[in-house]
Design an enzyme around this catalytic site. Sequence first.
Site, PDB file in Angstrom:
ATOM      1  N   HIS A   1      -6.663   4.698  12.082  1.00 46.19           N
ATOM      2  CA  HIS A   1      -6.501   3.241  11.983  1.00 46.19           C
ATOM      3  C   HIS A   1      -7.370   2.522  13.010  1.00 46.19           C
ATOM      4  O   HIS A   1      -7.993   1.499  12.702  1.00 46.19           O
ATOM      5  CB  HIS A   1      -5.032   2.844  12.179  1.00 46.19           C
TER       6      HIS A   1
ATOM      7  N   ASP B   1      -7.692   4.069   5.574  1.00 47.15           N
ATOM      8  CA  ASP B   1      -7.762   5.418   6.148  1.00 47.15           C
ATOM      9  C   ASP B   1      -9.132   6.040   5.934  1.00 47.15           C
ATOM     10  O   ASP B   1      -9.704   6.662   6.843  1.00 47.15           O
ATOM     11  CB  ASP B   1      -6.705   6.315   5.507  1.00 47.15           C
TER      12      ASP B   1
ATOM     13  N   HIS C   1      -6.996  12.736   4.369  1.00 41.68           N
ATOM     14  CA  HIS C   1      -7.718  13.069   5.596  1.00 41.68           C
ATOM     15  C   HIS C   1      -8.469  14.397   5.486  1.00 41.68           C
ATOM     16  O   HIS C   1      -9.623  14.500   5.888  1.00 41.68           O
ATOM     17  CB  HIS C   1      -6.748  13.124   6.777  1.00 41.68           C
TER      18      HIS C   1
ATOM     19  N   HIS D   1      -4.391   0.742   1.714  1.00 43.22           N
ATOM     20  CA  HIS D   1      -4.230   1.529   2.934  1.00 43.22           C
ATOM     21  C   HIS D   1      -5.016   2.836   2.838  1.00 43.22           C
ATOM     22  O   HIS D   1      -5.549   3.317   3.846  1.00 43.22           O
ATOM     23  CB  HIS D   1      -2.765   1.831   3.239  1.00 43.22           C
TER      24      HIS D   1
END
Length: 311
Positions: free
Chosen positions: A82, A249, A272, A245
Site C-alpha cells: 500500500h 495492490d 502478490h 483495491h
Amino acid sequence: MLKQRTLKSITRAVGVGIHSGQKVELALRPAPPDTGIVFRRVDLCPPVDIPVGVMSVSDTRMATTISPDGDPGGPKVQTIEHLLSACAGLGLDNLVIDINADEVPVLDGSAAAFVFLLQSAGIVLQDAPKRFLKVNKPVEVRQGEGKKLMWARLEPHHGYTLSFEIEFDNPAVAATGSRFVFDMGSGKYKKEIARARTFGMTADIDLMRSRGLTLGGSMDNAIVVDDYKVLNADGLRYDDEFVKHKILDAIGDMQVAGMPLMAAYTSFKGGHALNNKLLRALLADESAYEIVRFEDERQAPKGFAELAPAW
C-alpha cells in the site's frame, strides 16, 4: 529532462500491522538521487537497510514481504504494497523509510493516508533523470487450471495502464464491478484508486486469525464481507472498490521493480505471488525490457511529467 523525485521534508506515521497487530512507527525521509526506496529496520542493532527490489521479495502470502537479498530467514518488512502504491501514484523515486517493527502499518486499509502523508511532506524534483522499466515484448505467467486458473501479463505500451478482473464466489462481491482499467498517466490515482481498502470474508478471517494472521484487522481498516453483504456500516467507498483495491495492490507490487513501468499490465484473479513471479519472468529475459530516460520530457508518455505536482 524528466527528473527523479523525493520528499521535501520528513513525515511520520503511527499505526498497527494488520497481520501482527503490533504498534508500528514510521519516519519517511528524503533520499538522494538513485537511492530508490529503502526500508530501514531501526529497531534492530545495528539498523538493517532493506532496499526494495524484485529479488528482495521473500514472501508473498497475504502481502508482499522483503528481506535483504530475499533471505526468508533474515530481517523482514511485510505488507509494503500500500505504501509503495502511494509512492508510485505520486511519482516518488527516492525515499528512506525508518520502521521500528517488521510490518508497515495498515492505517485505514488503503493508500489514501500514505498519499496524504507524502503530499504533506512535499515533493521535490532532483537533478537526475527519472528511470522507467520499458517492456519490449509480452511476458505472461499462469497458475492453476479451470476455475482455479489465474494469470498476469505485461505487454509493450507507451504509457502505463493496469487492467484487473476479479472473480469471487460471493454475492456481495459479485454484485460490484469485477473489472477495471486504470491509466497511471491520467493523474487520477488519488481520486480513483488510493481510497480502495483491503477486504476479507468472515470465514477466511476466522481461519487466518486461528493461524496468527490479521490480528490487527478490523472494520476500521478493511472491508468485511459475510456470505451476502458488506458488514461495514459506511458501506463501500467506490461501487467497484474490491477490484480497485486489487489494482492498488498491483501498482505497489509492480513498484518493487524499483522504477515505474512503461507497459500494459493485465491480470485475471492474480495477487502478490503472481505479480512477483511476473516481474521475475520479465527480468529473466534481457530482450524483454530496457531501462529508459527522457532527456526531453515532451517525449515521455502523456501525463508522466505531471504524475504528481512538485512543490
